[in-house]
Design a protein around this motif. Structure first.
Motif, PDB file in Angstrom:
ATOM      1  N   ILE A   1       0.853  -1.195   0.000  1.00  0.00           N
ATOM      2  CA  ILE A   1       0.000   0.000   0.000  1.00  0.00           C
ATOM      3  C   ILE A   1       0.896   1.255   0.000  1.00  0.00           C
ATOM      4  CG2 ILE A   1      -1.761   1.300   1.282  1.00  0.00           C
ATOM      5  CD1 ILE A   1      -2.720  -1.416   2.401  1.00  0.00           C
TER       6      ILE A   1
ATOM      7  N   ALA B   1       2.209   1.819  -3.422  1.00  0.00           N
ATOM      8  CA  ALA B   1       1.137   2.337  -4.287  1.00  0.00           C
ATOM      9  C   ALA B   1       0.902   3.810  -4.008  1.00  0.00           C
ATOM     10  CB  ALA B   1      -0.146   1.545  -4.055  1.00  0.00           C
ATOM     11  N   PHE B   2       1.033   4.193  -2.748  1.00  0.00           N
ATOM     12  CA  PHE B   2       0.857   5.606  -2.383  1.00  0.00           C
ATOM     13  C   PHE B   2       1.939   6.447  -3.062  1.00  0.00           C
ATOM     14  CE2 PHE B   2       1.177   9.404   0.211  1.00  0.00           C
ATOM     15  CZ  PHE B   2      -0.167   9.750   0.347  1.00  0.00           C
TER      16      PHE B   2
ATOM     17  N   ILE C   1       3.509   5.712  -5.889  1.00  0.00           N
ATOM     18  CA  ILE C   1       3.187   5.804  -7.329  1.00  0.00           C
ATOM     19  C   ILE C   1       2.069   6.830  -7.546  1.00  0.00           C
ATOM     20  CG2 ILE C   1       2.295   4.535  -9.334  1.00  0.00           C
ATOM     21  CD1 ILE C   1       3.563   1.991  -8.151  1.00  0.00           C
ATOM     22  N   SER C   2       1.054   6.790  -6.671  1.00  0.00           N
ATOM     23  CA  SER C   2      -0.076   7.733  -6.778  1.00  0.00           C
ATOM     24  C   SER C   2       0.427   9.165  -6.647  1.00  0.00           C
ATOM     25  CB  SER C   2      -1.103   7.475  -5.689  1.00  0.00           C
ATOM     26  OG  SER C   2      -1.486   6.162  -5.704  1.00  0.00           O
ATOM     27  N   PHE C   3       1.367   9.351  -5.744  1.00  0.00           N
ATOM     28  CA  PHE C   3       1.902  10.688  -5.501  1.00  0.00           C
ATOM     29  C   PHE C   3       2.608  11.209  -6.760  1.00  0.00           C
ATOM     30  CE2 PHE C   3       5.073  13.599  -3.620  1.00  0.00           C
ATOM     31  CZ  PHE C   3       4.204  14.424  -2.912  1.00  0.00           C
TER      32      PHE C   3
ATOM     33  N   VAL D   1       2.138  10.158  -9.883  1.00  0.00           N
ATOM     34  CA  VAL D   1       1.126  10.370 -10.937  1.00  0.00           C
ATOM     35  C   VAL D   1       0.413  11.702 -10.711  1.00  0.00           C
ATOM     36  CG1 VAL D   1      -1.090   9.507 -11.832  1.00  0.00           C
ATOM     37  CG2 VAL D   1       0.782   7.935 -11.447  1.00  0.00           C
ATOM     38  N   THR D   2       0.086  11.991  -9.456  1.00  0.00           N
ATOM     39  CA  THR D   2      -0.588  13.250  -9.138  1.00  0.00           C
ATOM     40  C   THR D   2       0.302  14.429  -9.498  1.00  0.00           C
ATOM     41  OG1 THR D   2      -1.702  12.130  -7.332  1.00  0.00           O
ATOM     42  CG2 THR D   2      -1.762  14.517  -7.288  1.00  0.00           C
TER      43      THR D   2
ATOM     44  N   TYR E   1       0.340  14.842 -13.374  1.00  0.00           N
ATOM     45  CA  TYR E   1      -0.901  15.273 -14.047  1.00  0.00           C
ATOM     46  C   TYR E   1      -1.595  16.459 -13.405  1.00  0.00           C
ATOM     47  CZ  TYR E   1      -0.318  11.297 -17.045  1.00  0.00           C
ATOM     48  OH  TYR E   1       0.188  10.426 -17.979  1.00  0.00           O
ATOM     49  N   LEU E   2      -1.077  16.912 -12.267  1.00  0.00           N
ATOM     50  CA  LEU E   2      -1.682  18.118 -11.669  1.00  0.00           C
ATOM     51  C   LEU E   2      -1.141  19.388 -12.315  1.00  0.00           C
ATOM     52  CD1 LEU E   2      -2.232  17.923  -7.820  1.00  0.00           C
ATOM     53  CD2 LEU E   2      -3.886  18.317  -9.623  1.00  0.00           C
TER      54      LEU E   2
END
Lengths: 42, 503
Positions: A25, A28-29, A31-33, A35-36, A39-40
């Motif tokens: 987890i 994944a956090f 990777i999410s960070f 990606v954010t 794309y932000l």
């Protein structure tokens, strides 16, 4: 004594497997960070 | 020349099939106890009727086929018993569901039962929020039984050990014994499941009370049901909103941890629980899982990020990563509505989840799909072939991998892995073609077909009561064949052919 060792192994095993799941987890956090962040951008 | 089965073959099959059905029938006592506990009178009658019917069928099968002493079960018998047992249990397990009045037809109830037994999680229930506790518990219990394996249930209580028992065990897509005795193996599987059942139920109940404000009794009931669905990578929930209902990040994180527990090979559980903890990160299955999980997570999250569907890492974890883990482990829990997949997610994110669903995780676990061991072996075989081209012709190239012990890659292993992988891909595509035949777009059809055949349970909206009957039957067959990993289903097909056309 053997029984105590067995129980300890089971408890440590459960902790180890849970830690493994939690670390996934965490990754994944991360990777999410990323990606954010990508794309932000406006 | 194909030989027609003898009377003794039929008697052996009938005898062991009866024992498995008896084991399955006895389990109907659990929802009866739940109905008494929750003060539900009508479900007691429904389950009493079903229990009586199941025990009658089981006894009849056993009594009609008394076996002479020292009768040995062959591989063919084992495979046929297993594949038939799943079908018979589907028909019997659907009876109390039909009697509850929450399923429109017997086919719908059979669909739900096979979905539960195969730990898929696709649902056709109507007005789930008003379903009795007993029937709800039964849905989750069949998922728990199916996840452990109906045969494992029978081996634990009713069938004595020996070569016959091992043949039944293998027929249910479990090739690896944990302990030398297959009955002891079945008991160990139950031990792991029960320990986690207690821990997982308590964790989810605590989340239910503390984070969702549920009453204690309801929180425990939801905790037990959701644990069974998560650990057995099934995906049923006790209410219609799936995991969205709880609106709690803690509940979602707890279910992710349980889904990952459930996707680990029982052999690895044994290794870790007996002190060989390093095995977890050395095993080819887990290493391949880490790689594929990273690939599908990046693919899905980039798809979602590109489409600006969810912003912020927490939202991406709760919506994107949750669906990926749920799909990869074959669970099918959802934190978004089915229509959001097609309406919001976009093709790239959907492809990421389809890949996750197709892969599955560990052999000898409760997950479905191709499985990481096969993916890992095929990847290693590719690597070995490339290495052969790069070294001198006289060099002997060998590849070692770790799966509970050090093993060498050989052609037989790769061939077996490739054959099953091809069979899965054909099954996924076959279901997608049937979906397209009924007018659904290809990507959605592939999504739902992969979900059914990989025993996942994520839905993009095709699985509904109103879907065509032929599509329901297709998905039932996909769930069944996917769970049993084809071999025993093919053996049953060959047995039927030899029965009618043999000499």
């Amino acid at each position: 004594m053997t029984r105590l060792k067995n129980i300890t192994n089971v408890v440590l095993g459960i902790c180890y497997e849970s830690l493994f799941a939690l670390s996934l987890i965490g990754c994944a956090f991360f990777i999410s960070f990323i990606v954010t962040l990508i794309y932000l951008k406006p | 020349m194909i030989l027609r089965p003898q009377v003794l073959d039929l008697r052996i099959i009938s005898h062991f099939l009866g024992k498995v059905v008896l084991g399955f029938g006895i389990m109907m006592a659990v929802p009866i106890a739940a109905a008494i506990l929750f003060g539900e009178t009508v479900p007691i009658i429904d389950f009493a009727i079903s229990l009586f019917l199941s025990l009658s069928v089981g006894y009849l099968l056993v009594l009609c086929a008394r076996l002479p002493k020292a009768t040995q079960m062959s591989w063919m018998h084992g495979m046929v018993v297993v594949s038939l047992a799943w079908v018979v249990c589907m028909f019997l397990g659907a009876i109390p569901l039909l009697l509850s009045g929450h399923w429109q037809s017997y086919l719908d109830a059979c669909f739900e039962t096979m979905s539960g037994l195969a730990t898929t999680g696709l649902v056709l229930v109507q007005d789930l929020d008003h379903l009795s506790h007993a029937a709800n518990l039964w849905r989750h219990l069949i998922m728990f039984l199916g996840g452990q394996g109906i045969i494992v249930v029978a081996l634990s209580f009713l069938v004595k050990g020996g070569p016959g028992a091992f043949r039944l065990y293998v027929g249910e897509a479990r090739e690896e014994k944990i302990l030398p005795n297959v009955v002891e193996t079945a008991k160990f599987i139950w031990f792991v499941s029960f320990v986690y059942l207690v821990l997982g139920t308590l964790a989810l109940a605590a989340c239910g009370v503390w984070a969702c404000g549920m009453p204690v009794r309801e929180a425990i009931f939801h905790g037990a049901c959701n644990f069974m669905a998560a650990f057995d990578t099934g995906g049923f929930t006790p209410q219609s909103q799936n995991i969205i209902y709880y609106q709690s990040i803690f509940y979602e994180l707890a279910t992710i941890v349980i889904m990952i527990w459930g996707s680990i090979n029982f052999n690895l559980h044994y290794a870790v629980w007996t002190g060989r903890r390093k095995e977890l990160l050395r095993d080819i299955e887990i290493r391949t899982f880490l790689v594929t999980l990273a690939i599908v997570t990046v693919l899905t999250l980039v798809g979602l990020g590109k489409g600006h569907v969810y912003l912020g890492p927490v939202n991406l974890i709760r919506r994107g990563f949750y669906q990926v883990v749920s799909g990869h482990t074959g669970t099918g829990f959802q934190t978004i509505y089915a229509q959001q997949f097609t309406g919001e997610w976009g093709s790239l994110a959907m492809i990421g989840v389809i890949m996750a669903m197709a892969f599955g995780v560990s052999a000898c676990s409760t997950t479905g799909g191709i499985k990481m061991l096969r993916v890992g072996l095929i990847a290693k075989a590719f690597k070995e072939d490339v290495k052969r081209f790069l070294t001198s012709e006289s060099a002997v190239v060998t590849t070692k991998f770790r799966h509970l012990r050090d093993l060498f890659l050989d052609d037989k292993l790769v061939r077996s892995a490739a054959l099953i992988t091809i069979a899965y891909i054909l099954l996924y595509l076959g279901g997608a073609v049937v979906g397209c035949f009924f007018g659904y777009p290809f990507l959605q059809s592939l999504f739902e077909s992969t979900s059914a055949a990989g025993n996942v349970g994520l839905s993009c909206g095709i699985t509904q009561v109103s879907m065509p009957v032929l599509l329901k039957i297709t998905y039932i067959i996909q769930m069944w064949a996917g769970r049993l990993e084809f071999i025993s289903v093919f053996v049953l097909g060959a047995f039927m052919i030899s029965f009618f056309r043999g000499k």
